[in-house]
Design an enzyme around this catalytic site. Structure first.
Site, PDB file in Angstrom:
ATOM      1  N   LEU A   8      -8.051  -0.968   7.201  1.00  0.00           N
ATOM      2  CA  LEU A   8      -7.165   0.177   7.445  1.00  0.00           C
ATOM      3  C   LEU A   8      -5.837  -0.029   6.716  1.00  0.00           C
ATOM      4  O   LEU A   8      -5.119  -0.993   6.973  1.00  0.00           O
ATOM      5  CB  LEU A   8      -6.902   0.339   8.943  1.00  0.00           C
ATOM      6  N   ALA A   9      -5.537   0.905   5.817  1.00  0.00           N
ATOM      7  CA  ALA A   9      -4.322   0.738   5.020  1.00  0.00           C
ATOM      8  C   ALA A   9      -3.645   2.081   4.751  1.00  0.00           C
ATOM      9  O   ALA A   9      -2.990   2.269   3.736  1.00  0.00           O
ATOM     10  CB  ALA A   9      -4.657   0.048   3.704  1.00  0.00           C
ATOM     11  N   ALA A  10      -3.797   3.018   5.677  1.00  0.00           N
ATOM     12  CA  ALA A  10      -3.230   4.361   5.452  1.00  0.00           C
ATOM     13  C   ALA A  10      -1.833   4.501   6.019  1.00  0.00           C
ATOM     14  O   ALA A  10      -1.152   5.488   5.761  1.00  0.00           O
ATOM     15  CB  ALA A  10      -4.146   5.418   6.058  1.00  0.00           C
ATOM     16  N   ARG A  15       8.653   0.658   8.990  1.00  0.00           N
ATOM     17  CA  ARG A  15       9.686  -0.359   9.219  1.00  0.00           C
ATOM     18  C   ARG A  15      10.015  -1.184   7.979  1.00  0.00           C
ATOM     19  O   ARG A  15      10.996  -1.917   7.940  1.00  0.00           O
ATOM     20  CB  ARG A  15       9.274  -1.263  10.380  1.00  0.00           C
ATOM     21  N   LYS A  22       2.889  -0.331   2.283  1.00  0.00           N
ATOM     22  CA  LYS A  22       3.104  -1.678   2.828  1.00  0.00           C
ATOM     23  C   LYS A  22       2.124  -2.713   2.296  1.00  0.00           C
ATOM     24  O   LYS A  22       2.521  -3.829   1.934  1.00  0.00           O
ATOM     25  CB  LYS A  22       3.029  -1.637   4.361  1.00  0.00           C
ATOM     26  N   TYR A  96      -7.125  -4.602  10.087  1.00  0.00           N
ATOM     27  CA  TYR A  96      -5.840  -3.994   9.732  1.00  0.00           C
ATOM     28  C   TYR A  96      -5.360  -4.580   8.407  1.00  0.00           C
ATOM     29  O   TYR A  96      -5.265  -5.800   8.268  1.00  0.00           O
ATOM     30  CB  TYR A  96      -4.770  -4.307  10.788  1.00  0.00           C
ATOM     31  N   ASN A 363       9.906 -10.817 -32.896  1.00  0.00           N
ATOM     32  CA  ASN A 363       8.552 -10.273 -32.766  1.00  0.00           C
ATOM     33  C   ASN A 363       8.544  -8.775 -32.535  1.00  0.00           C
ATOM     34  O   ASN A 363       7.504  -8.151 -32.563  1.00  0.00           O
ATOM     35  CB  ASN A 363       7.817 -10.976 -31.626  1.00  0.00           C
ATOM     36  N   ALA A 400      17.066 -25.753 -41.830  1.00  0.00           N
ATOM     37  CA  ALA A 400      17.864 -25.269 -40.689  1.00  0.00           C
ATOM     38  C   ALA A 400      18.666 -24.030 -41.071  1.00  0.00           C
ATOM     39  O   ALA A 400      19.092 -23.883 -42.211  1.00  0.00           O
ATOM     40  CB  ALA A 400      18.801 -26.377 -40.214  1.00  0.00           C
TER      41      ALA A 400
END
Ligand code: UD1
Ligand code: CA
Length: 441
Positions: A8-10, A15, A22, A96, A363, A400
């Site tokens: 469940l991630a809806a 908070r 989240k 969850y 580059n 150099a």
């Protein structure tokens, strides 16, 4: 039989006060959702993620697993039901997405407990030091009777220390029926997944709890809980790295990613940060204050202090990268060195070549990236500017302070700088003029 995990991630994750869903917030360089998916992949045959409207980024992170969208967020039981068509015919676990650290072994223990046959519903429970607002698991004689949400719990029920960690496993048909029977008659007017316990008990089905340590079961609802989860995971990763034979000097200052590989006999100094995708081969040393991501450090190579290895960097055996050197999409061959103050991007550097202090590859022309190819045994003098696309042949020598815009053949020497002018005895004249100017001012 095929067992399916429903994640469940809806939820909005209110908070967190974040525009980002989240479950996409990271712990040890990996989104929460991917932690849980990795554990589920090792314990279930199929995974379905329940997302909310407009949460395409969650679906993207869930790939290749299936997603269903919960159009209205009416609670955890309602969310689980959105995936009912995908429950299959075997066992179903509902998890969850914001309890992301549960391990595969624990998930397998839940399945095994259900397979024992005496309980028709098995759930995961934990005893946090501070039970806070977790749902309380009310049991009698070892059998779970009910879960009461914190908001609905009486003062007596809130003293219960066994908490719901948010994994429920049952046969698909039963799970569907219990979810459909859930009503929203509670303080939040939501369909609570936790009410399936009462549903099972109403049919005299036994409900068993499997306990796991809080470190695995912690929920993440706020930035503080996210930071606490990070700290807990970092402790575990450091311990595992040391048990695997890596020396961490000041382990509490080293930050690892979930997938960091430190082979035995590697040494990591204090204040080193590993982003995702780093492998450090045996005998290599990463000195203090270095930052590495998406790279491979070859055996016996030395990195830092204060080095930055960005994605696509590969260091050969015994290569040296010193202070204030940045590499991106670049490889250093065996024994090659870039010891001070350099930027090497989109480049290949052959074995034993030496990149002098202050050297940079140009580059990027504002639109395209171009490659620099440096052969073996090349010497690039300090403060050289290598304008890509460019190739320096094996054994070439760049003086150099050169700006090199044309390829340098094998064993050739290249100079690309203005000729020096020296005026004997002129310094005192110059100083006298300067002094006169100061007086006038
Ligand atoms: C939930 C549990 C609580 C448990 C705690 C563990 C319920 C009713 N409560 O509380 O017993 O101790 O987790 O961390 O199950 N979600 C949806 N759709 C919705 C609502 C939620 O997909 O409509 C998802 C959320 O994205 C989240 C998960 O379900 O990943 C849990 O929801 P959340 O609101 O965080 O529940 P808690 O109050 O933490
Ligand atoms: Ca939660």
């Amino acid at each position: 039989m095929t067992a399916t995990a429903i994640i469940l991630a809806a939820g909005m994750g209110t908070r967190m006060k974040s525009a980002r869903p989240k479950v996409l917030h990271g712990i040890a360089g990996r989104p929460m959702l991917r932690h849980l998916i990795a554990a589920c992949e090792a314990a279930f045959e199929r995974i379905v993620v329940v997302t909310g409207p407009g949460m395409e980024a969650v679906a993207e992170a869930a790939r290749p697993h299936a997603c269903v969208v919960q159009q209205e967020r009416l609670g955890t039981a309602h969310a689980a039901l959105q995936a009912a068509d995908l429950f299959g015919t075997g066992d179903v676990a509902v998890l969850y997405g914001d309890n992301p650290l549960i391990g595969a072994a624990t998930l397998r223990r839940l399945r095994e407990r259900l397979a024992q046959g005496d309980a028709g519903l098995v759930l995961l429970a934990t005893r946090p030091d501070d039970p806070g607002r977790y749902g309380r698991v009310l049991a009698r004689d070892g059998d779970v009777e009910r879960i009461v949400e914190w908001a609905d719990a009486s003062a007596a029920e809130r003293t219960e220390t066994l908490c719901n960690a948010g994994v429920f496993v049952a046969a698909a048909g039963r799970m569907r029926a219990w979810l459909e029977a859930v009503r929203a008659d509670n303080a939040k007017r939501e369909y609570y997944l936790t009410d399936i316990v009462a549903g099972a008990r109403a049919e005299a089905v036994r409900v068993a709890a499997v306990e796991a340590p809080f470190a695995e079961c912690r929920g993440v609802n706020s930035r503080l809980e996210l930071a606490e989860a990070e700290a807990s995971v970092q402790r575990a990763l450091r311990l595992a790295a040391m048990e695997g034979g890596a020396s961490l000097i000041g382990p509490e200052t080293v930050f690892l990613a979930a997938d960091t590989v430190l082979e035995p006999d590697t040494v990591v100094g204090p204040y080193v940060v590993f982003g995702p995708g780093v492998t450090v081969r045996t005998g290599a040393v990463v000195r203090a204050h270095s930052h590495l991501e998406g790279c491979e450090v070859g055996a016996e190579a030395v990195v830092g202090p204060f080095a930055r290895l960005r994605p696509g960097t590969v260091l050969g055996k015994g290569a040296h990268v010193g202070n204030f050197v940045e590499l991106k999409a670049a490889s250093l061959g065996a024994g090659a060195k870039a010891n001070h103050l350099a930027y090497i991007g989109d480049a290949t550097v052959g074995a034993r070549s030496n990149i002098g202090a202050g050297t940079i590859t140009c580059n990027y022309d504002g639109v395209d990236k171009h490659r620099t190819t440096i052969g073996a045994d090349v010497f690039v003098g300090s403060d050289s500017v290598l304008v890509a696309p460019l190739a320096l042949g094996d054994g070439a020598f760049v003086a150099a302070g050169s700006t090199i815009t044309e390829d340098v053949p094998e064993r050739a020497m290249a100079l690309g700088r203005a000729r020096q002018v020296t005026k004997p005895g002129r310094a005192p004249d110059l100083r006298a003029r300067q002094a006169a100017k100061l007086k006038k001012d």
